[in-house]
Design a protein around this motif. Sequence first.
Motif, short mmCIF file in Angstrom:
data_model
loop_
_atom_site.label_atom_id
_atom_site.label_comp_id
_atom_site.label_asym_id
_atom_site.label_seq_id
_atom_site.Cartn_x
_atom_site.Cartn_y
_atom_site.Cartn_z
N SER A 29 0.81 -1.23 0.00
CA SER A 29 0.00 0.00 0.00
C SER A 29 0.84 1.27 0.00
CB SER A 29 -0.93 0.01 1.23
OG SER A 29 -0.18 -0.02 2.44
N TYR A 65 -2.09 -9.17 7.69
CA TYR A 65 -2.00 -9.02 6.23
C TYR A 65 -3.39 -8.65 5.72
CZ TYR A 65 2.64 -11.18 6.36
OH TYR A 65 3.97 -11.46 6.61
N SER A 67 -5.92 -6.60 2.69
CA SER A 67 -5.99 -6.14 1.30
C SER A 67 -7.40 -5.65 0.98
CB SER A 67 -5.61 -7.27 0.33
OG SER A 67 -5.72 -6.82 -1.01
N SER A 72 -4.58 -10.80 -3.87
CA SER A 72 -3.47 -9.86 -3.77
C SER A 72 -2.16 -10.54 -3.37
CB SER A 72 -3.80 -8.75 -2.76
OG SER A 72 -4.05 -9.32 -1.48
N LYS A 74 -1.84 -12.33 -0.17
CA LYS A 74 -1.69 -12.41 1.29
C LYS A 74 -1.26 -13.80 1.73
CE LYS A 74 -5.91 -11.50 2.23
NZ LYS A 74 -6.35 -11.68 0.83
N ASN A 168 -9.48 -9.62 3.87
CA ASN A 168 -9.81 -8.53 2.95
C ASN A 168 -10.79 -7.57 3.62
OD1 ASN A 168 -8.34 -9.63 0.73
ND2 ASN A 168 -10.03 -11.05 0.36
N ASP A 184 -0.03 -4.19 4.74
CA ASP A 184 -1.18 -3.91 3.88
C ASP A 184 -0.82 -3.97 2.40
OD1 ASP A 184 -2.71 -3.49 6.10
OD2 ASP A 184 -2.51 -1.30 6.09
N LEU A 185 -1.73 -4.57 1.64
CA LEU A 185 -1.61 -4.65 0.19
C LEU A 185 -2.77 -3.86 -0.43
CD1 LEU A 185 -0.96 -8.47 0.16
CD2 LEU A 185 0.75 -6.75 -0.39
N PHE A 186 -2.47 -3.15 -1.51
CA PHE A 186 -3.51 -2.33 -2.13
C PHE A 186 -3.41 -2.41 -3.65
CE2 PHE A 186 -5.90 1.40 -3.41
CZ PHE A 186 -6.96 1.40 -2.52
#
Length: 218
Positions: A29, A65, A67, A72, A74, A168, A184-186
């Motif tokens: 992110s 983790y 998203s 993504s 995770k 998520n 965090d993943l975005f």
Amino acid sequence: HGGPLINHKWDGLEAAEWLLSLYRTFPWSDQEESGISNRMAVHIACSVTAVARHLFLGKAPFFFYHSNLEGSGKGALVRAALLPVFRKAGPDDIDLADTKELRNVLNTKAGCGASFVWAEELPENWTLNDRQLARWATTETWPFRPMGQNKEMCNADITKMLTVIASNRMTVDRNLQRRVLHADLFPHQEAKERKLPEGTQMLDSAFFADERNLDKLL
């Protein structure tokens, strides 16, 4: 503690570059153009915690983790953190929205001296605010009664327990927030629409099935 002998000797810079080549293509992110990310650093911290948990005192934070979209990566990242050490690592069947079930799972983990708790696929748009989890994050001993036995309560040492949550579109309440590190993943596109650089190493089942890759990660 179930981990293999570290027999892959690398120069530090070479090893770091290999790790970056694996992780910089994930949609962190806060990722910069160089590929560096504080959220990636949290993931590295989770990996180091799995390897060296018995080398430092006190409780480890929860690693979260999170998203905005499915696919993504995770689960792949959690596997990359846990499999090199424990080799047989998979998510626990936990419904964090079910207080009684959560308590039973935590009791089982504490009672058998497990090394980690890994929860994933939780309800979307849900706030994680369970008091038991808040206590799990801070206490060093966990009271439980052995299953199937009408005995006095036992106390298990959970100081070294590693807790990882992947989900998520979920938020964490204020009480838990200060005990959590976020990876965090975005992603801006769904997985099927995402274009990865040529030569990207996929962290898929074939990658994790190769013991040489796990040794290199370790």
